[in-house]
Scaffold this active site. Sequence first.
Site, PDB file in Angstrom:
ATOM      1  N   ALA A 103       7.609 102.717  63.553  1.00 22.79           N
ATOM      2  CA  ALA A 103       8.710 103.697  63.586  1.00 22.79           C
ATOM      3  C   ALA A 103       8.907 104.205  65.010  1.00 22.79           C
ATOM      4  CB  ALA A 103       8.405 104.861  62.638  1.00 22.79           C
ATOM      5  N   ALA A 104       7.806 104.361  65.747  1.00 23.08           N
ATOM      6  CA  ALA A 104       7.916 104.895  67.117  1.00 23.08           C
ATOM      7  C   ALA A 104       8.649 103.917  68.030  1.00 23.08           C
ATOM      8  CB  ALA A 104       6.536 105.212  67.675  1.00 23.08           C
ATOM      9  N   ASP A 145       7.408 108.327  58.294  1.00 23.43           N
ATOM     10  CA  ASP A 145       7.097 107.961  59.692  1.00 23.43           C
ATOM     11  C   ASP A 145       8.298 108.220  60.595  1.00 23.43           C
ATOM     12  OD1 ASP A 145       4.758 107.088  58.649  1.00 23.43           O
ATOM     13  OD2 ASP A 145       4.814 105.098  59.577  1.00 23.43           O
TER      14      ASP A 145
HETATM   15  O1  PMV Z   1       0.421 103.265  58.076  1.00 22.09           O
HETATM   16  P1  PMV Z   1       1.650 104.021  58.456  1.00 22.09           P
HETATM   17  O2  PMV Z   1       1.551 104.731  59.740  1.00 22.09           O
HETATM   18  O3  PMV Z   1       2.884 103.152  58.393  1.00 22.09           O
HETATM   19  O4  PMV Z   1       1.850 105.179  57.341  1.00 22.09           O
HETATM   20  C1  PMV Z   1       2.256 104.824  56.042  1.00 22.09           C
HETATM   21  C2  PMV Z   1       2.392 105.979  55.097  1.00 22.09           C
HETATM   22  C3  PMV Z   1       2.463 105.552  53.634  1.00 22.09           C
HETATM   23  O5  PMV Z   1       2.588 106.749  52.864  1.00 22.09           O
HETATM   24  C4  PMV Z   1       1.205 104.825  53.192  1.00 22.09           C
HETATM   25  C5  PMV Z   1       3.648 104.634  53.350  1.00 22.09           C
HETATM   26  C6  PMV Z   1       5.007 105.310  53.391  1.00 22.09           C
HETATM   27  O6  PMV Z   1       6.007 104.589  53.436  1.00 22.09           O
HETATM   28  O7  PMV Z   1       5.070 106.550  53.345  1.00 22.09           O
END
Ligand code: PMV
Length: 312
Positions: A103-104, A145
Amino acid sequence: KSIGTGYASGKIILMGEHSVVYGEPAIAFPFSGTGIQATIRANKLESWIESSFFHGPLSEAPTTMRNVTVLLWYLVKHFKIPEPFYLKIESSIPAERGMGSSAAVAVAITRAVFDWMEEPATQEKVLHFVNQAEAVAHGNPSGIDATTISGTEPILYQKGIGFQPFQLNMDAFLVVADTGVKGQTRKAVKDIAKLMELRPYEISKQMRTLGKLTGQAQQAILQNRPQILGDCMNQAQSLLRLLGTSNRHLDHLIETALENQALGAKLTGGGRGGCMIALAENETRGRQLQRILLDAGARNTWIEGLGVYAHV
Ligand code: PMV
């Protein structure tokens, strides 16, 4: 303008990962310890990407960079950007560690393009592009995110409802440690969806409990009660482990933190690798924890003050 630049920090989910996908609330904040800088300008021959991950013509970017190529496609179309262009991505966010690097990168690129096109990059406009790209790259993201990273403040987020700014003002410090092992957010989210199909009653109940723990954590923060926040983190970790999102690397660092006076510890983000977080009652303890976690095998650690005036 001859050149456009954009910056985005990483993010930390304090409470509510995974259950946020099922509509439960989550608490997250932009994490200033890490970030991504994007720079874009016109190029002579062909559109080119320069990053530590891949450098070469845009047309040859690997499928793992699909979020970037899809995003660029949307941006080029919207702004009628004259190709070819040269895009440079410099990142200090470890990839696939639950810190929101995908996302960043999308937020940084979008901001760079807006800057290049001399349009103000409001959070709403940035999110419009980033969410489309994230949906393609991630399947079924909750949106937490992108929302956290495109903003500047901690937020309480609920899928489909939106977010509200949230003052993370507490006399405590958060230590973040990277297991050094890649997380598997997409796979973990998919596996939980399968569990939900197989055992809907039990898994929905666990999701609701995770949501309640987020609510309790929110109250603990408002009342400046770090011990209670720590307990909520520990309970959330037990449930996340039951859901199969932890692994031995995370468990090892979490146990080490708890054996060394952390008030609470859990994974953060998608899990199965990636980062863990531990709550420390003050900065000295936090710095001690950083050293202990590094000795226990963490690849890298960071520390963040949770008080408005305590950022380090
Ligand atoms: O792993 P990351 O930084 O992409 O965080 C994901 C967060 C989750 O709740 C596991 C997935 C989402 O889409 O919210």
